[in-house]
Design a protein around this motif. Sequence first.
Motif, PDB file in Angstrom:
ATOM      1  N   ASN A  83      13.061   5.329  -7.488  1.00  0.00           N
ATOM      2  CA  ASN A  83      11.942   5.937  -7.118  1.00  0.00           C
ATOM      3  C   ASN A  83      10.644   5.089  -7.358  1.00  0.00           C
ATOM      4  O   ASN A  83       9.901   4.968  -6.457  1.00  0.00           O
ATOM      5  N   LEU A  84      10.550   4.217  -8.431  1.00  0.00           N
ATOM      6  CA  LEU A  84       9.548   3.249  -8.730  1.00  0.00           C
ATOM      7  C   LEU A  84       9.399   2.078  -7.527  1.00  0.00           C
ATOM      8  O   LEU A  84       8.354   2.056  -7.036  1.00  0.00           O
ATOM      9  N   TYR A  85      10.496   1.727  -7.178  1.00  0.00           N
ATOM     10  CA  TYR A  85      10.673   0.761  -6.041  1.00  0.00           C
ATOM     11  C   TYR A  85      10.402   1.412  -4.667  1.00  0.00           C
ATOM     12  O   TYR A  85       9.750   0.764  -3.869  1.00  0.00           O
ATOM     13  N   PHE A  86      10.996   2.607  -4.382  1.00  0.00           N
ATOM     14  CA  PHE A  86      10.709   3.193  -3.237  1.00  0.00           C
ATOM     15  C   PHE A  86       9.193   3.617  -3.075  1.00  0.00           C
ATOM     16  O   PHE A  86       8.743   3.453  -1.895  1.00  0.00           O
ATOM     17  N   ASN A  87       8.416   4.157  -4.175  1.00  0.00           N
ATOM     18  CA  ASN A  87       7.126   4.212  -3.871  1.00  0.00           C
ATOM     19  C   ASN A  87       6.353   3.052  -3.780  1.00  0.00           C
ATOM     20  O   ASN A  87       5.405   2.987  -3.081  1.00  0.00           O
ATOM     21  N   GLN A  88       6.911   2.037  -4.133  1.00  0.00           N
ATOM     22  CA  GLN A  88       6.019   0.561  -4.039  1.00  0.00           C
ATOM     23  C   GLN A  88       6.183   0.384  -2.345  1.00  0.00           C
ATOM     24  O   GLN A  88       5.247  -0.145  -1.756  1.00  0.00           O
ATOM     25  N   ALA A  89       7.428   0.586  -2.028  1.00  0.00           N
ATOM     26  CA  ALA A  89       7.591   0.547  -0.511  1.00  0.00           C
ATOM     27  C   ALA A  89       6.988   1.147   0.494  1.00  0.00           C
ATOM     28  O   ALA A  89       6.314   0.588   1.232  1.00  0.00           O
ATOM     29  N   ASP A  90       6.664   2.313  -0.169  1.00  0.00           N
ATOM     30  CA  ASP A  90       5.737   3.394   0.473  1.00  0.00           C
ATOM     31  C   ASP A  90       4.229   2.744   0.735  1.00  0.00           C
ATOM     32  O   ASP A  90       3.661   2.643   1.628  1.00  0.00           O
ATOM     33  N   SER A  91       3.989   2.588  -0.486  1.00  0.00           N
ATOM     34  CA  SER A  91       2.645   1.728  -0.822  1.00  0.00           C
ATOM     35  C   SER A  91       2.319   0.828   0.255  1.00  0.00           C
ATOM     36  O   SER A  91       1.447   0.491   1.034  1.00  0.00           O
ATOM     37  N   LEU A  92       3.203  -0.304   0.136  1.00  0.00           N
ATOM     38  CA  LEU A  92       3.320  -1.373   1.361  1.00  0.00           C
ATOM     39  C   LEU A  92       3.313  -1.087   2.792  1.00  0.00           C
ATOM     40  O   LEU A  92       2.387  -1.595   3.546  1.00  0.00           O
ATOM     41  N   LEU A  93       4.127   0.060   3.060  1.00  0.00           N
ATOM     42  CA  LEU A  93       4.056   0.325   4.546  1.00  0.00           C
ATOM     43  C   LEU A  93       2.700   1.018   4.810  1.00  0.00           C
ATOM     44  O   LEU A  93       2.166   1.169   5.950  1.00  0.00           O
ATOM     45  N   GLU A  94       2.094   2.011   3.926  1.00  0.00           N
ATOM     46  CA  GLU A  94       0.899   2.844   4.218  1.00  0.00           C
ATOM     47  C   GLU A  94      -0.364   1.518   4.242  1.00  0.00           C
ATOM     48  O   GLU A  94      -1.244   1.807   5.193  1.00  0.00           O
ATOM     49  N   SER A  95      -0.358   0.619   3.225  1.00  0.00           N
ATOM     50  CA  SER A  95      -1.489  -0.093   3.459  1.00  0.00           C
ATOM     51  C   SER A  95      -1.461  -1.312   4.530  1.00  0.00           C
ATOM     52  O   SER A  95      -2.433  -1.856   4.929  1.00  0.00           O
ATOM     53  N   GLY A  96      -0.063  -1.695   4.975  1.00  0.00           N
ATOM     54  CA  GLY A  96       0.197  -2.642   5.996  1.00  0.00           C
ATOM     55  C   GLY A  96      -0.048  -3.920   5.613  1.00  0.00           C
ATOM     56  O   GLY A  96       0.204  -4.966   6.133  1.00  0.00           O
ATOM     57  N   GLY A  97      -0.065  -4.197   4.207  1.00  0.00           N
ATOM     58  CA  GLY A  97       0.000  -5.529   3.719  1.00  0.00           C
ATOM     59  C   GLY A  97      -1.266  -6.540   4.133  1.00  0.00           C
ATOM     60  O   GLY A  97      -2.210  -6.170   4.159  1.00  0.00           O
ATOM     61  N   ARG A  98      -0.840  -7.737   4.296  1.00  0.00           N
ATOM     62  CA  ARG A  98      -1.997  -8.679   4.702  1.00  0.00           C
ATOM     63  C   ARG A  98      -2.594  -8.350   6.131  1.00  0.00           C
ATOM     64  O   ARG A  98      -2.019  -7.621   6.948  1.00  0.00           O
ATOM     65  N   ASN A  99      -3.863  -9.061   6.293  1.00  0.00           N
ATOM     66  CA  ASN A  99      -4.469  -8.960   7.467  1.00  0.00           C
ATOM     67  C   ASN A  99      -3.499  -8.801   8.771  1.00  0.00           C
ATOM     68  O   ASN A  99      -2.878  -9.977   8.910  1.00  0.00           O
TER      69      ASN A  99
END
Length: 470
Positions: A83-99
Motif C-alpha cells: 500500500n505504500l507503493y499504491f499510495n504513491q501511485a495514487d499521488s502521481l495520478l492525482e497530481s498529474g506529474g509534470r506539466n
Amino acid sequence: MNKKLLQRPYAWLLLGGLLCLFSCRTYNDAIGSYYGAIAQGRFDDAAMQLDKNKFLKYRRNQLLFCLEKGKTAFLQGQYAESNLYFNQADSLLESGGRNKAMDQALGLLTNPAMQQYRGEDFEKLLIHYYKSLNYMQLHMMEDAEVEARRISLSGYELNDRKNNRENRYSNDAFAMIIQGMVYESAGDINNAFIAYRNAADLFLRQEDHTYYGIPLPQQLQEDVLRTAAGLGFETERAYYARAFGNTRMPVEKQEGGEVMVFWENGLAPVKAEANFFFTLTERGPGNFGFTDGDNSLFIPFDFNLLPRDSCYKLRRHFEAFRVAFPKYVEQPLYYTGASIQRDSTLQVQMEKVEDINRLAFSTLQERFMKELGLALTRMAIKKLAEQQIKKENESLGEAFNLLSILAEKADTRNWQSLPHTIYYSRIPLKKGQNKLVLTLKGASTTQQVEFEVYGNGGLQTIHYSSLQKS
C-alpha cells in the motif's frame, strides 16, 4: 546527412537495422527479467529485478514502477509495503506529474512512449481492489472504508470524462463488488447493498446480462438479495429476485462467518506495435482528413494544431504516413477453471468476476479512432517541420526525416503483473479452524492449494495467484 551516403546499399541495410532496433523493442522487452520472474512465481526475485531495472527509473515510468512494486509486494504478502507503493501511485495520478501541456507537446514531437505514463482507466480502478484487500489483511477497516468511498469518486470521475456514453468503459462492476464487500465487512450493510445493487444494475442493463465478458455472477445475485432482506427492503428484494430469476431465500449468516476467496489467473495481455499506412486527402474544399489504403477509414485533420493552409503544403510534399499504434497480445492460460472445497463437506465453483484481458482489448478499441487521429497529427507536424528545415538545409532535412522515422513508435507500456482474469467465491465458515482446498484445473493438469482459515464470525478475505502461462 550526406545524400550520396544514402544511395549506397549498405547504408540502407544499416538504416533497416536501426529501424528494427528502435521500433521492435517493446515495454515487455524492457522489463523482461522482472516479467519472467513474476510469471514463474519467483516474487522475491521479481522485486529485486524491479529495483535493478533502469528503464523503470525514468521519470516518465514512475507510475509503472509504483504499480509493479505494489503488486509484487502484494504477491509476497507484504501488505503494508504494497500500500505504500499504491499510495504513491495514487499521488502521481492525482497530481498529474509534470506539466501536462509540455508532456503533450513532447508526445507530438517525438512519440507517446516518451510521455509520462498515466495508466489505463481499468488499471486505475484496480488499484482500489489491491489496496482494499491489503487493508483487510492488515485489519485496518477504517482505511478500507476510506478506500471503498474512493471507488465511488473514481467512478464519478470516469463517468464525467466519458460523458456517460453508451458502449464506453465508464463504470466497473468489479470495483463496486469490492466496495460492497468492504462495507459489509465493516458492518455498513446499507452502503454494501447500494454497492452490490449498482454492480448488478450494470449487468442487467445489458441484453445478455454480461459486462465486458463476465456473466452476472451468482454470488452477486445472492449478495444483493441478502443485504436487501437484511435491511428489510422487501420491495427491492422482490424486484431483484424477479430480475435475476432467483427465487431462493438468502442463506442465514453462519456462526463462523465467511471468507471471500479471490483467485487471480494468468497474466494480462502485453502491448506490441502495429503499423498503419494513411494518406492525406481532401473531401470537399478545405475538408482534409487521413484515409487508409482501401478508404474504409476517414479521420478528420485537427486544425486546432496546425494552420489550414498547412494541409495543402503537406499534400504537395508526401504521399503516405506510417503510424505506429499499440495492440494487445493475449497471454495463453495455463489453468482454465477452479473450485474451492471446505472440510470435504462443501464444494463450489469459482466464478469469473473480472476479465482484465477482455477489458484491455475492448477499451483500446473504444478509443482507437481518437488515438489514431492524434498519431496522424503527430506525423503531419513532423513532416511539415522536415519540409521547413529542408528549405534551409537539405542534409539537415533528411537527417530530421530519419530521426522522425526512428522516433515513430507506439506506446507499449501497461501494468503487466495484472492477472488475465479474477475469480471469486464466498465460503461459509464453521466457528474455529477451517481447512480450504483450492483446486486449479488446466487442460492436462490440476493443482491443489490448501488454506487454514479461522472462523471468527466476520467476513474475511484470502487470495491466490497462478500467473504462469501455458
